[in-house]
Write a protein that holds these residues in place. Structure first.
Motif, PDB file in Angstrom:
ATOM      1  N   LYS A  69      36.630   3.390  41.480  1.00 27.11           N
ATOM      2  CA  LYS A  69      36.073   4.389  42.818  1.00 27.11           C
ATOM      3  C   LYS A  69      36.934   6.372  42.644  1.00 27.11           C
ATOM      4  N   ALA A  70      38.383   5.080  42.209  1.00 23.29           N
ATOM      5  CA  ALA A  70      39.556   6.036  42.579  1.00 23.29           C
ATOM      6  C   ALA A  70      39.469   7.136  41.313  1.00 23.29           C
ATOM      7  N   LYS A  71      39.020   6.833  40.225  1.00 19.09           N
ATOM      8  CA  LYS A  71      39.108   7.194  38.462  1.00 19.09           C
ATOM      9  C   LYS A  71      37.543   8.135  38.791  1.00 19.09           C
ATOM     10  N   GLU A  72      36.667   7.260  39.016  1.00 22.58           N
ATOM     11  CA  GLU A  72      35.235   8.053  39.090  1.00 22.58           C
ATOM     12  C   GLU A  72      35.273   9.463  39.476  1.00 22.58           C
ATOM     13  N   LEU A  73      36.606   9.103  40.808  1.00 20.56           N
ATOM     14  CA  LEU A  73      36.354  10.872  42.028  1.00 20.56           C
ATOM     15  C   LEU A  73      37.058  11.546  41.669  1.00 20.56           C
ATOM     16  N   GLY A  74      38.410  11.002  40.901  1.00 19.25           N
ATOM     17  CA  GLY A  74      39.439  12.047  40.218  1.00 19.25           C
ATOM     18  C   GLY A  74      40.524  11.992  41.398  1.00 19.25           C
ATOM     19  N   VAL A  75      41.068  10.937  41.935  1.00 19.54           N
ATOM     20  CA  VAL A  75      41.876  11.154  42.479  1.00 19.54           C
ATOM     21  C   VAL A  75      42.986   9.861  42.301  1.00 19.54           C
ATOM     22  N   THR A  76      43.750  10.063  42.668  1.00 21.44           N
ATOM     23  CA  THR A  76      45.341   8.842  42.902  1.00 21.44           C
ATOM     24  C   THR A  76      45.618   7.974  44.111  1.00 21.44           C
ATOM     25  N   ILE A  77      45.155   6.795  43.571  1.00 18.86           N
ATOM     26  CA  ILE A  77      45.459   5.774  45.097  1.00 18.86           C
ATOM     27  C   ILE A  77      47.042   5.395  44.881  1.00 18.86           C
ATOM     28  N   THR A  78      47.601   4.461  45.916  1.00 16.99           N
ATOM     29  CA  THR A  78      48.532   3.674  45.652  1.00 16.99           C
ATOM     30  C   THR A  78      47.648   2.153  46.781  1.00 16.99           C
ATOM     31  N   PHE A  79      48.329   1.061  46.538  1.00 13.36           N
ATOM     32  CA  PHE A  79      47.514  -0.400  47.075  1.00 13.36           C
ATOM     33  C   PHE A  79      48.548  -1.302  47.018  1.00 13.36           C
ATOM     34  N   ASP A  80      49.053  -1.225  48.605  1.00 16.66           N
ATOM     35  CA  ASP A  80      50.242  -2.322  48.936  1.00 16.66           C
ATOM     36  C   ASP A  80      49.863  -2.997  50.241  1.00 16.66           C
ATOM     37  N   GLY A  81      50.839  -4.006  49.823  1.00 13.24           N
ATOM     38  CA  GLY A  81      50.156  -4.684  50.849  1.00 13.24           C
ATOM     39  C   GLY A  81      50.918  -6.242  51.023  1.00 13.24           C
ATOM     40  N   PRO A  82      51.207  -6.825  52.456  1.00 12.47           N
ATOM     41  CA  PRO A  82      52.096  -7.575  52.074  1.00 12.47           C
ATOM     42  C   PRO A  82      51.806  -9.027  50.940  1.00 12.47           C
ATOM     43  N   ALA A  83      52.954 -10.116  50.729  1.00 17.22           N
ATOM     44  CA  ALA A  83      52.830 -10.709  50.360  1.00 17.22           C
ATOM     45  C   ALA A  83      51.848 -12.377  50.904  1.00 17.22           C
ATOM     46  N   ALA A  84      51.928 -12.104  52.090  1.00 15.87           N
ATOM     47  CA  ALA A  84      51.360 -13.027  52.982  1.00 15.87           C
ATOM     48  C   ALA A  84      50.448 -12.396  54.068  1.00 15.87           C
ATOM     49  N   GLU A  85      49.225 -13.262  54.804  1.00 20.93           N
ATOM     50  CA  GLU A  85      48.714 -12.299  55.309  1.00 20.93           C
ATOM     51  C   GLU A  85      49.021 -12.970  56.558  1.00 20.93           C
ATOM     52  N   THR A  86      50.468 -13.549  56.981  1.00 27.26           N
ATOM     53  CA  THR A  86      51.190 -13.196  58.640  1.00 27.26           C
ATOM     54  C   THR A  86      51.653 -11.971  58.086  1.00 27.26           C
ATOM     55  N   GLU A  87      52.410 -11.676  57.179  1.00 32.18           N
ATOM     56  CA  GLU A  87      53.095 -10.958  57.731  1.00 32.18           C
ATOM     57  C   GLU A  87      53.275  -9.007  58.423  1.00 32.18           C
ATOM     58  N   VAL A  88      53.698  -9.668  59.764  1.00 35.01           N
ATOM     59  CA  VAL A  88      52.892  -7.779  59.743  1.00 35.01           C
ATOM     60  C   VAL A  88      53.417  -6.994  60.193  1.00 35.01           C
ATOM     61  N   ASP A  89      55.072  -7.354  60.443  1.00 39.98           N
ATOM     62  CA  ASP A  89      56.048  -6.172  60.174  1.00 39.98           C
ATOM     63  C   ASP A  89      56.684  -5.791  58.536  1.00 39.98           C
ATOM     64  N   GLN A  90      56.154  -6.927  57.873  1.00 33.80           N
ATOM     65  CA  GLN A  90      56.237  -5.870  56.583  1.00 33.80           C
ATOM     66  C   GLN A  90      54.877  -5.287  56.066  1.00 33.80           C
ATOM     67  N   GLN A  91      53.875  -5.199  56.613  1.00 35.58           N
ATOM     68  CA  GLN A  91      52.289  -4.310  56.599  1.00 35.58           C
ATOM     69  C   GLN A  91      53.006  -3.558  57.089  1.00 35.58           C
ATOM     70  N   LEU A  92      53.222  -3.750  58.280  1.00 37.60           N
ATOM     71  CA  LEU A  92      53.652  -2.445  59.390  1.00 37.60           C
ATOM     72  C   LEU A  92      55.063  -1.302  58.369  1.00 37.60           C
ATOM     73  N   GLN A  93      55.957  -1.856  57.690  1.00 35.87           N
ATOM     74  CA  GLN A  93      56.962  -1.583  56.916  1.00 35.87           C
ATOM     75  C   GLN A  93      56.037  -0.207  56.236  1.00 35.87           C
ATOM     76  N   MET A  94      55.634  -0.904  55.498  1.00 38.09           N
ATOM     77  CA  MET A  94      54.278  -0.864  54.255  1.00 38.09           C
ATOM     78  C   MET A  94      53.465   1.144  54.993  1.00 38.09           C
ATOM     79  N   LEU A  95      52.919   0.715  55.959  1.00 38.28           N
ATOM     80  CA  LEU A  95      52.089   1.748  56.676  1.00 38.28           C
ATOM     81  C   LEU A  95      52.661   2.960  56.422  1.00 38.28           C
ATOM     82  N   GLN A  96      54.406   2.504  57.647  1.00 34.89           N
ATOM     83  CA  GLN A  96      55.440   3.865  57.665  1.00 34.89           C
ATOM     84  C   GLN A  96      55.485   4.383  55.856  1.00 34.89           C
ATOM     85  N   THR A  97      55.500   3.660  55.158  1.00 35.26           N
ATOM     86  CA  THR A  97      56.115   4.134  54.054  1.00 35.26           C
ATOM     87  C   THR A  97      54.754   5.140  53.614  1.00 35.26           C
TER      88      THR A  97
END
Length: 333
Positions: A69-97
């Motif tokens: 969809k990003a290519k279709e719309l001509g926009v740039t995305i980044t896609f981040d996520g923690p290694a495991a779905e229990t790593e809430v703190d890591q996800q919040l760090q990614m959100l802050q970034t």
């Protein structure tokens, strides 16, 4: 905000129309791997996506849809996520970034619906529109949710479980979370359907393995040992379901002795269904989720109205329909 079914937003976030910082120099809607901290630069719209995970095939399929969809719309995305779905703190760090990059919009899938509230309030203060995918954060910041209706999907799993065990007997649930909305709603949709429509079926145990194959296998083995008359187990995500499959294999259970109903797709579940160890599973449309949330983020960043909830659907698949083109289109390996 509370998300319901397809309720149109009346208000448009006017400030979201302001072009904010950052785009990728490649111009092709490129993505970043888990943990990337480099802010894009250029003239295109930039959408920062923070997922609940990165390694599971489901999230890779969401990423694929988002990239398309990003290519279709001509926009740039980044896609981040923690290694495991229990790593809430890591996800919040990614959100802050993501916030620090001042994107044009943020797409977020909440692991913990409360822990994300303070950070997303920062997004509101910075006039960065926020849309959700798969699971929302609490509060009133998010404009839209692109996801499977998890209660409907859980009920669909219950219907097939009930049919497969002949409408009576004992069943258990190996869940993946008591906190995030997908875990809660997939469980509740199943439980409520059984209690409402199948009085001769008893849910004898509900345990949680955090979506981890090993934990879920241990839970399933203990559940089977504690309930010798157990007819079926429902696993609420890929890791949970494969844990149950592994438990059945490790215990050497005869095929058909334990009915296993899963959730999500992935090569392991597809193979388990083809091999006859798993009866079937519920699949979502992760590519559709990725496409829809990028569209919603794009619209919100352009000051357009977005719908409160985009239901991307849920589907039962088993050995009988796994090769059907309509089902094959929503399976992912």
């Amino acid at each position: 905000m509370k998300f319901g079914k397809k309720t149109a937003f009346a208000a448009v976030v006017a400030a979201a129309a302001i072009a904010l910082a950052g785009c990728s120099s490649n111009g092709n809607g490129g993505t970043a791997d888990s943990g990337d901290t480099d802010a894009p630069s250029g003239d295109e719209m930039y959408i920062a996506m923070v997922s609940k995970g990165f390694q599971h095939q489901f999230w890779q399929a969401v990423k694929t849809g988002a990239e398309e969809k990003a290519k279709e719309l001509g926009v740039t995305i980044t896609f981040d996520g923690p290694a495991a779905e229990t790593e809430v703190d890591q996800q919040l760090q990614m959100l802050q970034t993501a916030l620090d990059k001042n994107p044009d919009a943020i797409a977020y899938a909440a692991l913990d619906p409360e822990a994300c509230v303070p950070l997303l309030n920062q997004a509101k203060e910075k006039d960065i529109p926020v849309v959700y995918f798969d699971a929302p954060c609490n509060g009133d910041v998010g404009l839209s949710l692109s996801a499977t209706d998890s209660k409907v999907a859980g009920a669909l799993a219950a219907e097939h479980m009930a049919e497969l065990i002949g409408g009576e007997g004992e069943v258990g649930i190996v869940g993946h979370s008591q906190i995030n909305s997908t875990g809660v709603e997939r469980r509740d949709g199943f439980v409520e359907k059984i209690e409402a429509d199948y009085p001769d079926i008893t849910i004898v145990d509900i345990q949680y393995g955090d979506g981890d194959h090993l934990k879920s296998a241990d839970i399933a083995k203990a559940m089977i040992a504690a309930h010798p008359n157990l007819k079926g187990i429902y696993g609420t995500n890929e890791g949970s379901a494969i844990g149950v499959v592994n438990a059945a294999n490790e215990l050497g259970l005869e095929q058909g002795k334990l009915i296993i109903v899963g959730f999500d797709s992935g090569a392991a579940q597809i193979n388990a269904i083809k091999d006859g160890v798993m009866a079937g599973a519920i699949t979502q449309d992760p590519i559709g989720i990725g496409k829809q949330v990028v569209q919603a983020a794009y619209d919100a960043a352009n000051g357009k109205s977005v719908e409160e909830f985009y239901d991307t659907g849920s589907y039962w698949y088993d050995a009988n329909n796994i090769d059907d083109p309509k089902i094959a289109a929503v399976l992912y390996e």
